[in-house]
Scaffold this motif. Structure first.
Motif, PDB file in Angstrom:
ATOM      1  N   ALA A  89      -0.065  29.672 -18.436  1.00 35.12           N
ATOM      2  CA  ALA A  89      -0.137  30.258 -17.096  1.00 35.12           C
ATOM      3  C   ALA A  89      -0.567  29.252 -16.038  1.00 35.12           C
ATOM      4  CB  ALA A  89      -1.104  31.436 -17.104  1.00 35.12           C
ATOM      5  N   LEU A  90      -0.838  28.010 -16.439  1.00 34.28           N
ATOM      6  CA  LEU A  90      -1.484  27.036 -15.560  1.00 34.28           C
ATOM      7  C   LEU A  90      -0.737  26.827 -14.246  1.00 34.28           C
ATOM      8  CD1 LEU A  90      -3.610  24.863 -14.988  1.00 34.28           C
ATOM      9  CD2 LEU A  90      -2.252  23.258 -16.342  1.00 34.28           C
ATOM     10  N   GLY A  91       0.589  26.659 -14.294  1.00 34.27           N
ATOM     11  CA  GLY A  91       1.349  26.373 -13.073  1.00 34.27           C
ATOM     12  C   GLY A  91       1.220  27.473 -12.036  1.00 34.27           C
ATOM     13  N   ILE A  92       1.281  28.730 -12.483  1.00 32.53           N
ATOM     14  CA  ILE A  92       1.157  29.851 -11.557  1.00 32.53           C
ATOM     15  C   ILE A  92      -0.280  29.979 -11.048  1.00 32.53           C
ATOM     16  CG2 ILE A  92       1.341  32.350 -11.326  1.00 32.53           C
ATOM     17  CD1 ILE A  92       4.030  31.024 -11.402  1.00 32.53           C
ATOM     18  N   VAL A  93      -1.259  29.740 -11.930  1.00 35.01           N
ATOM     19  CA  VAL A  93      -2.660  29.814 -11.501  1.00 35.01           C
ATOM     20  C   VAL A  93      -2.946  28.741 -10.447  1.00 35.01           C
ATOM     21  CG1 VAL A  93      -5.062  29.598 -12.249  1.00 35.01           C
ATOM     22  CG2 VAL A  93      -3.428  30.856 -13.662  1.00 35.01           C
ATOM     23  N   MET A  94      -2.429  27.541 -10.657  1.00 30.90           N
ATOM     24  CA  MET A  94      -2.567  26.477  -9.662  1.00 30.90           C
ATOM     25  C   MET A  94      -1.967  26.908  -8.330  1.00 30.90           C
ATOM     26  SD  MET A  94      -0.800  22.709  -9.704  1.00 30.90           S
ATOM     27  CE  MET A  94      -0.768  21.675  -8.248  1.00 30.90           C
TER      28      MET A  94
END
Length: 560
Positions: A89-94
């Motif tokens: 999920a990192l890209g969306i959380v960023m």
């Protein structure tokens, strides 16, 4: 009144219900088995519990949470399994952090004791608190150690996520804590914390009002002012009052009506050197320094919740005045101050006429571009965008993740247009559109994206979610058979060597039938590769969406 719960997982689900959470998104792992069990047990016994949706991949799951907030202005709760879940999920959380979108991540962790572990992954996936790659993009994270602190921890997570500038938070629940019980506690019916609100400095507002009064040619540059739909109305009032020209630069929202005569288009380059007062409002990058810049004598004012964008590592755009506060409030109070002032009506009117001439020139050019390309094959993105915008209903929602020149043709109200954030995480739009549809089931949602973005979105997962949870949307894939942004960037940087070269590292080797992926999930899919069939096929697509209530994908073959 105190209630006894079987374990912390049961207590958490009841707390979510008490806090008004009606739906949550989940991709649980073996560390969240107690939550899976508690959910079924409470549903089976008729206990109040939010509706849980199983989303098969964390990237679309997080994107749906993003879209859910855009539709309801409430944060979404996401359950992710330990370690791998937050990484996916990192890209969306960023993106959520940079774009100030709140979401509440609840992540598991590996069992602390080897005696509690029963699968090999519980050793291999143990990376401490499970969040090292994610922490830079969270406003707050906390690992719960005592079940009796559950309410305080969740309410703090919710409050910090929703405090301006908003953003993602994460509560970590180890399996030993989730399974602990029985526990007896009395939850409050209201959250523990009141959300703080800031107000702009009245002295600085009067300074800006004086600067506007004295300016010869003031402009305002924004990219995300439309995050607050009410702020668009306030900006229209200010623009009318002071003849303030508005540039919506690389817009992430509908920031200003395209038909307004003081809308100066989508690039500041034309007016930047002419202006003596530049207001940068909700805009992280107001111009590209290597391409253009203000004149040395121009006054620069930055406005917004965090006008200097403190989360960006490097941002060298100068400011002579910075005003922090909710944008709508800043603009509304500025209007009140200006109304009480005696503005030079002749100067204001002369400015209005000059800026109107720029508006007409800019938007006439966009109309001419679409007209000139209506017979072009392969299709030109601007032509496709102009036709699609003509067919949309006034209250449609459009989520765009492609450089398809759609903004000049799009006449939707504030809060109905969302464009890919400047973080550039591919695969954003499909999941966001599904989350928006989940939040606004009565609304018509259209997603436009390139074929590269479509492949990044985990399309099989997204089509499954649309089918499984009855979330019909229209997906328009601008298929240029590769990564157009990388092609354009290579030509821009290496102009001479790039001429006439195919750039094989940017091109997909095969022409793919994306419409068939949609068909595999009971949707309607069709290919469009000639200009004369574009309008009738888009009309058919919208008719199927509106009458049959099922997902539709248009695979539109565009110029590379």
């Amino acid at each position: 009144m105190a209630i006894q719960y079987k374990n912390t997982a049961h207590a958490l689900l009841h707390l979510l219900h008490l806090r008004g959470i009606r739906v949550f998104l989940a991709n649980p792992g073996t560390d969240l088995t107690s939550l899976v069990d508690a959910y079924e047990e409470r549903r089976g016994s008729g206990e109040p519990v939010p509706k849980g949706l199983l989303i098969p991949h964390e990237a679309p799951l997080a994107a749906m949470a993003y879209g859910y907030f855009l539709g309801r202005a409430n944060p979404c709760v996401l359950f992710l399994h330990a370690s791998i879940g937050p990484m996916n999920a990192l890209g969306i959380v960023m993106t959520a952090k940079r774009r100030r979108v709140p979401m509440i991540l609840i992540s598991g962790s590996m069992p602390k004791s080897e005696r509690s572990r029963f699968l090999p992954v519980q050793w291999a996936q143990d990376i401490g608190d499970g969040l090292p790659p994610l922490k830079d993009f969270l406003k707050w994270s906390y690992e719960l150690g005592d079940p009796q602190e559950l309410e305080a921890a969740f309410d703090r997570a919710f409050s910090l996520a929703m405090t301006d500038p908003k953003g993602p938070v994460c509560l970590i629940l180890p399996p030993e804590v989730l399974i602990a019980g029985p526990i007896r506690t009395a939850f409050r019916t209201e959250p523990l914390f009141c959300l703080p609100r800031t107000s702009p400095d009245p002295t600085k507002l009067r300074q800006l009002a004086e600067m506007l009064k004295e300016a010869s040619l003031p402009i305002l540059i924004t990219s995300s002012l439309g995050r607050e739909p009410e702020a668009v109305e306030a900006l229209v009032r200010l623009s009318d009052l002071a003849s303030l020209g508005v540039v919506s630069f690389v817009p992430e929202y509908m920031n200003f009506p395209i038909r307004h005569p003081l809308h100066l288009g989508f690039s500041p380059d034309r007016v930047l050197r002419l202006s003596d007062l530049i207001i940068v409002c909700d805009c992280d990058v107001p111009w590209i320094p290597s391409r253009a810049g203000p004149k040395d004598t121009a006054r620069l004012v930055h406005v917004g919740e965090d006008p200097l964008y403190s989360d960006l590592k490097l941002r060298g755009f100068p400011s002579h005045l910075a005003i922090s506060g909710p944008t709508c409030k800043v603009l509304s109070e500025l209007c009140e101050i200006l109304t009480a002032m005696e503005l030079n009506s002749q100067k204001v009117e002369e400015r209005r006429l000059f800026l109107r001439s720029i508006h007409e020139e800019v938007f006439d050019r966009h109309v001419e571009v679409a007209r000139k390309t209506l017979d072009h094959s392969p299709l030109k993105p601007a032509f496709v965008s102009s036709v699609l915008c003509e067919l949309l209903q006034r209250d449609s929602f459009l989520v765009n993740e492609y450089d398809n020149s759609i903004a000049p043709y799009l006449d939707l109200p504030p809060g109905h247009y969302f464009c890919s954030p400047h973080t550039g995480y591919l695969g954003w739009a499909f999941g966001v559109s599904l989350g928006l549809k989940l939040a606004r089931p009565e609304g018509e949602v259209v997603a436009t994206m390139g074929d590269g973005s479509y492949l990044f979105s985990v399309p099989s997962c997204c089509h499954y979610v649309s089918f499984a949870f009855d979330l019909p949307i229209l997906i328009v894939v601008f298929n240029n058979r590769g990564y157009g942004a990388v092609r354009r960037a290579t030509r821009l940087v290496y102009r001479s060597p790039g001429q006439g070269i195919e750039f094989s590292l940017c091109n997909f080797e095969k022409d793919l039938a994306y419409e068939k992926i949609c068909q595999a999930f009971s949707g309607y899919g069709e290919r469009v590769d000639r200009p004369e069939v574009l309008r009738p096929r888009l009309e058919r697509a919208l008719e199927i969406l509106r009458t049959e209530k099922r997902q539709v994908l248009m695979n539109v073959v565009c110029e590379e």
